[in-house]
Design a protein around this motif. Structure first.
Motif, short mmCIF file in Angstrom:
data_model
loop_
_atom_site.label_atom_id
_atom_site.label_comp_id
_atom_site.label_asym_id
_atom_site.label_seq_id
_atom_site.Cartn_x
_atom_site.Cartn_y
_atom_site.Cartn_z
N GLU A 159 -15.81 75.98 52.17
CA GLU A 159 -14.45 76.51 52.13
C GLU A 159 -14.51 77.95 51.63
O GLU A 159 -15.46 78.33 50.95
CB GLU A 159 -13.57 75.70 51.18
CG GLU A 159 -13.34 74.28 51.58
CD GLU A 159 -12.50 73.50 50.57
OE1 GLU A 159 -12.17 74.05 49.48
OE2 GLU A 159 -12.19 72.34 50.86
N GLU A 203 -11.62 81.23 50.29
CA GLU A 203 -10.27 81.78 50.13
C GLU A 203 -10.31 83.25 50.56
O GLU A 203 -11.22 83.99 50.17
CB GLU A 203 -9.79 81.66 48.69
CG GLU A 203 -9.39 80.25 48.33
CD GLU A 203 -8.56 80.18 47.06
OE1 GLU A 203 -8.51 81.16 46.30
OE2 GLU A 203 -7.95 79.12 46.85
N VAL A 230 -5.34 82.52 51.38
CA VAL A 230 -5.38 81.46 52.38
C VAL A 230 -6.75 80.81 52.29
O VAL A 230 -7.78 81.50 52.29
CB VAL A 230 -5.13 82.03 53.79
CG1 VAL A 230 -5.36 80.98 54.86
CG2 VAL A 230 -3.72 82.60 53.89
N LYS A 231 -6.77 79.48 52.21
CA LYS A 231 -8.04 78.75 52.13
C LYS A 231 -8.39 78.24 53.53
O LYS A 231 -7.58 77.59 54.19
CB LYS A 231 -7.94 77.57 51.17
CG LYS A 231 -9.29 76.87 50.95
CD LYS A 231 -9.18 75.64 50.08
CE LYS A 231 -8.95 76.03 48.64
NZ LYS A 231 -9.02 74.86 47.74
N ARG A 268 -11.70 76.80 56.34
CA ARG A 268 -12.96 76.08 56.49
C ARG A 268 -13.54 76.44 57.86
O ARG A 268 -12.82 76.94 58.73
CB ARG A 268 -12.75 74.58 56.37
CG ARG A 268 -11.88 74.02 57.49
CD ARG A 268 -11.89 72.50 57.52
NE ARG A 268 -11.06 71.99 58.60
CZ ARG A 268 -11.42 71.91 59.87
NH1 ARG A 268 -12.60 72.36 60.27
NH2 ARG A 268 -10.60 71.40 60.78
N CYS A 291 -7.18 76.23 58.76
CA CYS A 291 -6.53 76.58 57.49
C CYS A 291 -6.33 75.30 56.69
O CYS A 291 -5.74 74.34 57.18
CB CYS A 291 -5.19 77.25 57.73
SG CYS A 291 -5.31 79.01 57.96
N ILE A 292 -6.83 75.31 55.48
CA ILE A 292 -6.65 74.17 54.59
C ILE A 292 -5.36 74.35 53.80
O ILE A 292 -4.57 73.42 53.64
CB ILE A 292 -7.85 74.06 53.62
CG1 ILE A 292 -9.13 73.81 54.40
CG2 ILE A 292 -7.61 72.98 52.58
CD1 ILE A 292 -10.40 73.97 53.57
N ASP A 293 -5.15 75.57 53.31
CA ASP A 293 -3.96 75.88 52.52
C ASP A 293 -3.53 77.31 52.82
O ASP A 293 -4.29 78.24 52.51
CB ASP A 293 -4.26 75.71 51.03
CG ASP A 293 -3.03 75.90 50.16
OD1 ASP A 293 -1.91 75.66 50.65
OD2 ASP A 293 -3.20 76.31 49.00
N PRO A 294 -2.40 77.52 53.47
CA PRO A 294 -1.41 76.52 53.82
C PRO A 294 -1.87 75.63 54.98
O PRO A 294 -2.69 76.04 55.81
CB PRO A 294 -0.19 77.35 54.24
CG PRO A 294 -0.74 78.66 54.68
CD PRO A 294 -1.98 78.87 53.87
N ASP A 295 -1.31 74.43 55.02
CA ASP A 295 -1.65 73.45 56.05
C ASP A 295 -0.66 73.60 57.20
O ASP A 295 0.46 73.10 57.14
CB ASP A 295 -1.60 72.04 55.46
CG ASP A 295 -1.89 70.97 56.48
OD1 ASP A 295 -2.28 71.31 57.63
OD2 ASP A 295 -1.74 69.77 56.15
N ASN A 328 1.33 70.60 58.93
CA ASN A 328 2.35 69.84 58.21
C ASN A 328 3.53 69.56 59.15
O ASN A 328 4.22 70.48 59.59
CB ASN A 328 2.82 70.63 56.99
CG ASN A 328 3.87 69.90 56.20
OD1 ASN A 328 5.02 69.79 56.63
ND2 ASN A 328 3.49 69.40 55.03
#
Length: 127
Positions: free
Chosen positions: A16, A18, A29-30, A32, A70-74, A77
């Protein structure tokens, strides 16, 4: 076995990073890397037969890679997608991010996925 042990002890699923995307976004933004399967699916969806041969949609590739990695934000959703009146995570990404922000995230995703740069990735995807 020592070299193989490295791979066994360092799975790609745990990678991962950021990133700071733009001055507009007040958060990191996180992301992967893409899996081999995800890369293959995205590449196929972005490659079409045109009148003059194969056409690769790099903008769609960037949006799909951003939505997927993108892990965060997802961006997958369901509530946020619905609230934005979008039908897919890719549509949502294209609605809420600027084109340059999508490009920045996608470039970082492909680098994290082992490519040296997005230009190389796009060239590879075309072939």
């Amino acid at each position: 076995m020592d070299k193989l042990r490295f791979f066994l002890e360092n799975p790609t699923e745990t990678i991962e990073k950021e990133i700071k995307v733009s001055s507009r976004l007040p958060f990191m933004v996180k992301i992967r890397p893409m899996t081999n399967e995800e890369y293959s699916v995205i590449q196929k969806k972005c490659t079409k037969m045109g009148k003059s041969g194969t056409v690769f949609d790099s903008g769609l590739f960037n949006a799909m890679a951003t939505a997927k990695c993108c892990i965060d934000p997802d961006f997958s959703n369901a509530d946020a997608i619905k609230e934005a009146k979008c039908s897919t995570p890719t549509d949502f990404v294209q609605k809420v991010l600027l084109v340059g922000e999508i490009s920045t995230i996608a470039e970082e995703v492909v680098k994290l996925s082992g490519f040296t740069g997005i230009t190389e990735d796009i060239s590879e995807a075309k072939n």
